[in-house]
Design a protein around this motif. Structure first.
Motif, mmCIF file in Angstrom:
data_model
loop_
_atom_site.group_PDB
_atom_site.id
_atom_site.type_symbol
_atom_site.label_atom_id
_atom_site.label_comp_id
_atom_site.label_asym_id
_atom_site.label_seq_id
_atom_site.Cartn_x
_atom_site.Cartn_y
_atom_site.Cartn_z
ATOM 1 N N VAL A 145 0.831 -1.208 0.000
ATOM 2 C CA VAL A 145 0.000 0.000 0.000
ATOM 3 C C VAL A 145 0.866 1.258 0.000
ATOM 4 N N ILE A 146 2.089 1.119 -0.507
ATOM 5 C CA ILE A 146 3.028 2.227 -0.608
ATOM 6 C C ILE A 146 3.297 2.467 -2.097
ATOM 7 N N ASP A 147 3.222 3.748 -2.518
ATOM 8 C CA ASP A 147 3.500 4.037 -3.924
ATOM 9 C C ASP A 147 5.008 4.160 -4.153
ATOM 10 N N GLN A 148 5.398 4.483 -5.392
ATOM 11 C CA GLN A 148 6.814 4.522 -5.762
ATOM 12 C C GLN A 148 7.594 5.616 -5.040
ATOM 13 N N HIS A 172 -3.282 4.927 6.352
ATOM 14 C CA HIS A 172 -2.616 5.936 7.190
ATOM 15 C C HIS A 172 -2.935 5.684 8.661
ATOM 16 N N VAL A 173 -4.174 5.373 8.939
ATOM 17 C CA VAL A 173 -4.579 5.083 10.327
ATOM 18 C C VAL A 173 -3.905 3.803 10.800
ATOM 19 N N ARG A 174 -3.868 2.811 9.927
ATOM 20 C CA ARG A 174 -3.227 1.538 10.268
ATOM 21 C C ARG A 174 -1.736 1.756 10.581
ATOM 22 N N GLU A 175 -1.063 2.597 9.798
ATOM 23 C CA GLU A 175 0.357 2.872 10.035
ATOM 24 C C GLU A 175 0.562 3.570 11.378
ATOM 25 N N ALA A 176 -0.326 4.495 11.701
ATOM 26 C CA ALA A 176 -0.223 5.207 12.978
ATOM 27 C C ALA A 176 -0.422 4.246 14.153
ATOM 28 N N ALA A 177 -1.314 3.281 13.998
ATOM 29 C CA ALA A 177 -1.603 2.336 15.082
ATOM 30 C C ALA A 177 -0.521 1.263 15.215
ATOM 31 N N GLN A 178 0.041 0.821 14.080
ATOM 32 C CA GLN A 178 0.974 -0.308 14.110
ATOM 33 C C GLN A 178 2.441 0.109 14.146
ATOM 34 N N GLY A 179 2.746 1.281 13.616
ATOM 35 C CA GLY A 179 4.124 1.769 13.624
ATOM 36 C C GLY A 179 5.086 0.877 12.862
ATOM 37 N N GLU A 189 7.446 -3.045 8.473
ATOM 38 C CA GLU A 189 8.076 -4.348 8.256
ATOM 39 C C GLU A 189 7.255 -5.194 7.295
ATOM 40 N N ASP A 190 5.928 -5.177 7.459
ATOM 41 C CA ASP A 190 5.058 -5.919 6.542
ATOM 42 C C ASP A 190 5.147 -5.360 5.131
ATOM 43 N N GLN A 191 5.190 -4.038 5.006
ATOM 44 C CA GLN A 191 5.285 -3.430 3.682
ATOM 45 C C GLN A 191 6.612 -3.769 3.017
ATOM 46 N N LEU A 192 7.688 -3.839 3.785
ATOM 47 C CA LEU A 192 8.985 -4.233 3.242
ATOM 48 C C LEU A 192 8.925 -5.649 2.703
ATOM 49 N N LYS A 193 8.267 -6.550 3.423
ATOM 50 C CA LYS A 193 8.122 -7.933 2.960
ATOM 51 C C LYS A 193 7.343 -7.982 1.645
ATOM 52 N N ALA A 249 7.104 -5.575 -0.585
ATOM 53 C CA ALA A 249 7.944 -4.958 -1.629
ATOM 54 C C ALA A 249 9.022 -5.949 -2.083
ATOM 55 N N GLU A 250 9.639 -6.631 -1.145
ATOM 56 C CA GLU A 250 10.676 -7.602 -1.505
ATOM 57 C C GLU A 250 10.111 -8.750 -2.317
ATOM 58 N N SER A 251 8.880 -9.154 -2.025
ATOM 59 C CA SER A 251 8.280 -10.270 -2.766
ATOM 60 C C SER A 251 7.914 -9.864 -4.196
ATOM 61 N N GLU A 252 7.754 -8.556 -4.442
ATOM 62 C CA GLU A 252 7.428 -8.089 -5.795
ATOM 63 C C GLU A 252 8.673 -7.929 -6.667
ATOM 64 N N LEU A 253 9.844 -7.930 -6.062
ATOM 65 C CA LEU A 253 11.092 -7.761 -6.836
ATOM 66 C C LEU A 253 11.502 -9.024 -7.532
#
Length: 62
Positions: free
Chosen positions: A27-30, A40-47, A52-56, A58-62
């Motif tokens: 859910v992150i653009d380029q 945005h709310v989810r990011e504020a709550a989870q920090g 870390e989930d978004q990095l995973k 992104a790495e799986s799409e490479l």
């Protein structure tokens, strides 16, 4: 008074859902911006966990 208790209960359930749920996809653009108000709310709550989930994802799409 009963309506206030019900409203507080619903809000608490929503906050718990946001804090414990994870998006099913990247859910992150380029530019590194979060897409969607809910995310945005989810990011504020989870920090750090959110990023870390978004990095995973992104790495799986490479």
């Amino acid at each position: 008074m009963k309506n206030i208790a019900i409203t507080i209960g619903i809000l608490c359930a929503f906050v718990l859902y946001i804090a414990s749920s994870s998006p099913d996809d990247l859910v992150i653009d380029q530019e590194g911006n979060i897409v969607g108000a809910f995310n945005h709310v989810r990011e504020a709550a989870q920090g750090k966990s959110f990023w870390e989930d978004q990095l995973k994802f992104a790495e799986s799409e490479l």
